[in-house]
Design an enzyme around this catalytic site. Structure first.
Site, PDB file in Angstrom:
ATOM      1  N   CYS A  85       5.490 -16.755  39.146  1.00 38.23           N
ATOM      2  CA  CYS A  85       4.678 -15.698  39.715  1.00 38.23           C
ATOM      3  C   CYS A  85       4.559 -15.883  41.222  1.00 38.23           C
ATOM      4  CB  CYS A  85       3.277 -15.723  39.098  1.00 38.23           C
ATOM      5  SG  CYS A  85       3.286 -15.692  37.295  1.00 38.23           S
ATOM      6  N   VAL A 138       6.460 -14.938  31.108  1.00 40.73           N
ATOM      7  CA  VAL A 138       7.285 -15.950  30.466  1.00 40.73           C
ATOM      8  C   VAL A 138       6.620 -16.459  29.191  1.00 40.73           C
ATOM      9  CG1 VAL A 138       8.301 -18.258  30.714  1.00 40.73           C
ATOM     10  CG2 VAL A 138       8.390 -16.647  32.622  1.00 40.73           C
ATOM     11  N   ASP A 167      -0.780 -20.958  29.016  1.00 41.55           N
ATOM     12  CA  ASP A 167      -1.073 -22.224  29.687  1.00 41.55           C
ATOM     13  C   ASP A 167      -2.087 -22.044  30.813  1.00 41.55           C
ATOM     14  OD1 ASP A 167       0.778 -20.762  31.149  1.00 41.55           O
ATOM     15  OD2 ASP A 167       1.985 -22.485  31.734  1.00 41.55           O
TER      16      ASP A 167
END
Length: 613
Positions: A2, A53, A102
């Protein structure tokens, strides 16, 4: 991956400044083409551009977590490879999660462990985290510096972003260059100084560091560093340990909710990783796609040397067939290289390397058509000692960065200082600058008591490669991949592997009288012997006369233009002679570099409106 950016201000209400934070985020749109978001509070403004992702549905950012009266926000770039284990541990401590991302794990880790939380992370990351109750900003960057993060303090404000362009979109940050910036950009360009942001009073978060900004003070702490100690294991145990670490690392780094592929040059590093990844794919009934770069007529114009003794093509085929991958060769021609020569400048916001970056951009652009994530063998040479300069006798006696010994052997590189004008040489003194930066690096080397002189020198050389050369290549890979919204993972940068290999004695690293001998031992059951024992060959470049002509013609237009912005900074006569298309030096690998850099310098000075102070 990102793009992240933010603005903290302890005096101004930034909720009224959404236009500024939007403009900062817009500069990073290519890093995160899939989604965008901003979060505003009176003291903090965060923005995010997302490349999806992991957990596409639940991983939107900036992410905010509220626990009772406490609010925490994060804008984050990267991947945490041990997030599943961390999540389980945090759940056992009473935490509950609303997503599978995450990003949320990082927030909860901070709540649980406070400023010690970065010590629990294994991954590639750069993030800004705001603690609303404490009015505290925390910036952190991964162990080796795979992901970039720049910042500037201006009065009551802290402004940060993945790239320099995000800072320049803020009205308080101007592209001003001081003496060190001039020395680095015009004269050095072959070393990376951790923490140095090129522009005046602009900084980079150092790898392995976190910074805490509060109204009254700023604190920097190093959560990870190399530690020197005697190596405890014998040869076979060492090879087995490396193999186990790489297997575990590759398995972790294949986790994604989007297609994953692998880069394959036919060299030891990418071949070993490809074979491990392909095995994982086959265990799930899938076939790994691999990619390599080549140039039109590469075989016709190839000339071997220390850095590139052989062509990659035959070895790519050998390893792809062995690992049973579906291989794709991306072949690049001169027009594409010339058309995209300025892409590296716009991606880095400073002049940098030429075709060695441009061709990487082009292969990532092709890979992006089929995938979002790739594995790369980057950093194995720095971790294990793979470059030719590690083996030059003079590196043991020369007090400078070891790769400069190679440049000293190359006729085109020896002429570099004379390419600069007398004014620049006087003002910036590139040689003094390089010497000063070398001494700074030397002072950081973690020593091992009782080590003999040669072993101590070898440790210095390895430290220089890991901290002053590797960042150049990691920056190159990040910017060229993110320029097309593509994520590249680097298993050899797993800090557990780096920690372990750091203390392996040189004689064991070079076992079997070959560079990276211990890594070759580790891949003994992974690769065929001929591919496993192939000598190091650097990332390829075109030696096609049409490319040399194209760069020379472009450079000469600048050199011969009396109004060229770069003219006051160069030795015009020397550059003109160097750009002569009949100059035999230009046919050497990478010799065209000074002219590629000149072209980027001219555009940079004009389009970035650089101010010298």
């Amino acid at each position: 991956m990102c793009g992240i950016t933010g603005w903290i201000d302890w005096e101004e209400d930034v909720t009224r400044q959404s236009a500024v934070i939007e403009a900062m985020a817009a500069t990073l749109r290519y890093r995160g083409p899939d989604a965008k978001g901003i979060w505003l509070s009176p003291r903090a403004a965060f923005a995010h551009r997302r490349l999806m992702v992991i957990d596409p549905a639940g991983g939107a950012q900036p992410m905010v977590y509220t626990s009772g009266s406490r609010t925490y926000a994060i804008t984050y770039n990267g991947e945490i490879y041990n997030f599943r284990e961390l999540r389980s541990e945090l759940e056992s401590r009473g935490h509950t999660f609303g997503t599978k991302s995450d990003t949320e794990v990082i927030l909860h880790a901070y709540v649980e462990w406070g400023e010690e939380f970065t010590r629990h992370l294994n991954g590639i990351f750069a993030f800004g985290l705001w603690d609303e109750q404490r009015q505290r900003l925390l910036l952190a960057r991964d162990h080796l510096g795979v992901k970039p993060l720049f910042y500037a303090q201006r009065g009551s404000a802290v402004i940060f972003g993945s790239e320099l362009k995000a800072l320049f979109a803020h009205p308080r940050v101007q592209p001003e260059i001081d003496r060190d910036g001039i020395a680095d950009i015009f004269g050095a360009g072959v070393i990376h100084t951790p923490g140095f942001g090129y522009f005046h009073d602009v900084h980079e978060v150092r790898p392995g560091y976190q910074l805490v900004f509060e109204r009254e003070r700023t604190r920097a702490s190093q959560y990870w560093s190399l530690r020197s100690a005697p190596h405890p294991d014998d040869l076979e145990t060492t090879a087995q340990r490396i193999r186990a670490l790489l297997k575990d690392t590759v398995k972790r780094q294949l986790i994604a909710d989007v297609p994953v592929v692998s880069m394959l040059s036919g060299g030891l590093d990418s071949s070993g990783l490809t074979a491990l990844a392909a095995s994982e794919f086959r265990s799930e009934g899938k076939q790994l796609n691999t990619y390599s770069i080549d140039f039109v007529d590469s075989a016709a114009y190839f000339t071997g040397n220390d850095m590139r003794p052989s062509l990659d093509g035959p070895w790519v085929t050998r390893v792809s067939e062995h690992a049973m991958t579906r291989h794709h060769t991306v072949t690049v021609d001169t027009p594409e290289l010339l058309e995209n020569l300025l892409v590296p400048l716009y991606a880095h916001d400073v002049p940098t390397m030429g075709q060695i970056e441009t061709s990487l951009y082009l292969i990532f652009k092709a890979m992006k058509e089929q995938a979002t994530v790739a594995l790369s063998g980057e950093s194995a040479d720095e971790v294990f000692g793979g470059y030719p300069w590690y083996y030059y006798d003079e590196v043991l006696t020369t007090n400078t960065f070891p790769w400069l010994t190679m440049f000293g052997r190359n006729g085109s590189m020896r002429s570099l200082p004379s390419l600069l004008s007398n004014d620049v040489m006087r003002q910036a003194n590139p040689q003094e600058y390089i010497a000063r930066r070398y001494q700074e690096a030397l002072a950081e080397v973690p020593r091992l008591e009782g080590e003999d002189a040669e072993a101590a020198k070898r440790r210095e050389i390895m430290y220089m490669g890991l901290t002053r050369w590797l960042p150049i290549l990691l920056d190159r890979k990040d910017r060229m991949s993110m320029a097309v919204g593509f994520e590249v993972r680097v298993p050899f940068c797993d800090y557990r592997l780096v920690d372990y290999v750091w203390n392996i004695p040189w004689q064991m690293k070079t076992i079997d009288n070959i560079e990276k001998g211990i890594l070759r031992r580790a891949f003994q059951d992974t690769l065929p012997d001929d591919a496993r024992m192939r000598r190091k060959s650097a990332y390829p470049s075109t030696q096609h006369p049409s490319y040399i002509k194209g760069v020379c013609d472009w450079a000469l237009q600048i050199i011969n233009d009396p109004n060229a912005a770069v003219r006051p900074y160069i030795n015009v006569d020397t550059y003109r002679a160097f750009a002569d298309k009949n100059n035999p030096v230009l046919s050497q690998d990478f010799a065209i570099g000074p002219l590629e850099r000149l072209i980027q310098l001219e555009t940079w000075l004009k389009e970035y409106h650089i101010k010298f102070i």
